[in-house]
Design an enzyme around this catalytic site. Structure first.
Site, short mmCIF file in Angstrom:
data_model
loop_
_atom_site.label_atom_id
_atom_site.label_comp_id
_atom_site.label_asym_id
_atom_site.label_seq_id
_atom_site.Cartn_x
_atom_site.Cartn_y
_atom_site.Cartn_z
N ARG A 53 39.11 -10.75 34.52
CA ARG A 53 38.26 -11.19 35.49
C ARG A 53 36.84 -12.38 34.64
O ARG A 53 36.06 -13.33 35.05
CB ARG A 53 37.73 -10.19 36.46
CG ARG A 53 36.85 -10.76 37.89
CD ARG A 53 36.77 -9.87 38.39
NE ARG A 53 35.95 -10.34 40.11
CZ ARG A 53 35.14 -9.58 39.73
NH1 ARG A 53 34.31 -9.10 39.09
NH2 ARG A 53 34.39 -9.77 40.65
N ASP B 185 36.64 -12.41 53.13
CA ASP B 185 37.08 -10.89 54.24
C ASP B 185 36.34 -10.20 55.18
O ASP B 185 37.07 -9.52 55.61
CB ASP B 185 35.99 -9.83 52.51
CG ASP B 185 35.89 -9.68 51.43
OD1 ASP B 185 37.24 -10.11 51.15
OD2 ASP B 185 34.84 -10.85 50.57
N ARG C 114 39.94 -11.43 57.97
CA ARG C 114 40.34 -10.49 57.54
C ARG C 114 40.49 -8.93 58.07
O ARG C 114 40.76 -8.56 58.50
CB ARG C 114 40.64 -10.21 55.98
CG ARG C 114 41.46 -11.77 55.24
CD ARG C 114 41.76 -10.63 53.69
NE ARG C 114 41.94 -12.47 53.20
CZ ARG C 114 41.54 -12.66 51.76
NH1 ARG C 114 40.85 -12.20 51.13
NH2 ARG C 114 42.37 -13.78 50.91
N HIS D 283 32.11 -10.48 46.91
CA HIS D 283 33.47 -10.60 47.55
C HIS D 283 34.16 -10.61 46.04
O HIS D 283 34.94 -11.06 45.17
CB HIS D 283 33.62 -12.08 47.18
CG HIS D 283 34.47 -12.94 47.55
ND1 HIS D 283 35.47 -12.25 48.85
CD2 HIS D 283 35.59 -13.89 47.52
CE1 HIS D 283 36.87 -13.15 48.98
NE2 HIS D 283 37.03 -14.32 47.65
#
Length: 315
Positions: free
Chosen positions: A91, A151, A154, A178
């Site tokens: 990442r 998010d 969702r 996030h």
């Protein structure tokens, strides 16, 4: 047709996300002039043509490929450019690459635009928001990250499905990063004014909050595992933010921007909390009530972002 640049939006990045964003803006009639900018001009031109050739079925909208000079009179600039995470890539490596990309884009934007309003979608969204704000030297309220808006969408979808209730009646937020340290705020989640626990009890449903939180957190990975990429849901989330700006609707949305000193230890980092969004960008940043557990998790999430930003910035 004459073009009013008051309603002009520039989308930088014509990959899957940028193209889906441009298409969604067109279908929802949120701008009358949409410009796609990409280092791959053919890709941007092809995407624009593919969209604009269907506009006879909707309100007439200009959709075209252009360069950074188009930013000069744009109401809003949306940055979606960046590479997708590759197998085996950390990442941090992804962040370094995409931060470099968005910094270059920001410099090009600022050559032409004066005090632009920038909406950041490029991942990792919180970190790229920081990089763009720092590079642009714009006011904090003028650089908005899409943050946990997706998010939150969702989470609301999963709650509505579990409780068999219209999603429009579900009011719940995901805040913080996030990413993996995101924080669902269950303490204030409600369904039509009823606390989510009270509603679940009345309709006889046992709500598995941990499972819903996990599926929310891993929602993007689930889609990527099935089809290789995500772009429709984020395009809708971005469109929701765009609507608040273009209609000056003063909507309350969970977006990221660099927080001010009134947030104490959270200040100076781009993290998602609830903001009132309108024509000028972030009009107000709200302090969301949380229980002790949620507050602790938010502190951890902010610290993760601070540490991550420090690594990206110093390397």
């Amino acid at each position: 047709m004459s073009k009013s640049h008051k309603d002009k939006i520039v989308v930088v990045g014509a990959g899957n996300v940028g193209e889906a964003v441009a298409y969604t803006l067109m279908v929802r009639k949120q701008a009358n002039d949409i410009v796609l900018v990409d280092i791959n001009e053919d890709r941007a031109k092809g995407a624009a043509l593919d969209i604009v050739q269907g506009t006879s079925f909707f309100k007439q909208v200009w959709v075209r490929q252009g360069g950074y000079e188009e930013c000069a009179d744009a109401k809003l600039i949306i940055i979606t450019a960046g590479i997708a995470r590759k197998p085996g890539q950390t990442r941090l490596d992804l962040a370094k690459t995409n931060v470099s990309i968005v910094k270059s884009i920001t410099k090009n934007i600022m050559k032409y635009a004066e005090n632009p309003l920038i909406l950041v979608v490029s991942n990792p969204a919180d970190i790229t928001t920081m990089a763009i704000w720092e590079t642009s030297d714009l006011p904090r309220k003028r650089v908005i990250g899409s943050g946990t808006s997706l998010d939150t969408a969702r989470l609301r979808y999963l709650v509505s499905s579990a409780l068999h209730v219209n999603i429009e009646n579900v009011n719940a937020y995901v805040l913080g990063e996030h990413g993996d340290s995101q924080v669902p705020i269950w303490s204030s989640a409600n369904v039509g004014g009823f606390h989510v626990d009270e509603y679940a009890s009345q309709v006889g449903v046992e709500l598995d909050k941990e499972e819903i939180a996990r599926r929310t957190r891993e929602g993007g990975a689930e889609v990527i595992g099935l089809k290789g990429a995500t772009f429709y849901a984020i395009a809708m989330a971005v469109s929701n933010i765009v609507e608040a700006i273009m209609k000056d609707s003063h909507a309350l949305l969970p977006v990221a921007h660099v927080l001010g000193d009134e947030f104490g230890d959270w200040a100076g980092i781009a993290v998602s909390t609830v903001c009132r969004i309108g024509w000028s960008g972030v009009e107000r940043t709200l302090h969301v009530e949380m229980n002790d557990e949620e507050r602790d998790k938010m502190n951890q999430s902010v610290q993760i972002l601070k540490d991550f930003w420090k690594q990206v910035k110093n390397d």
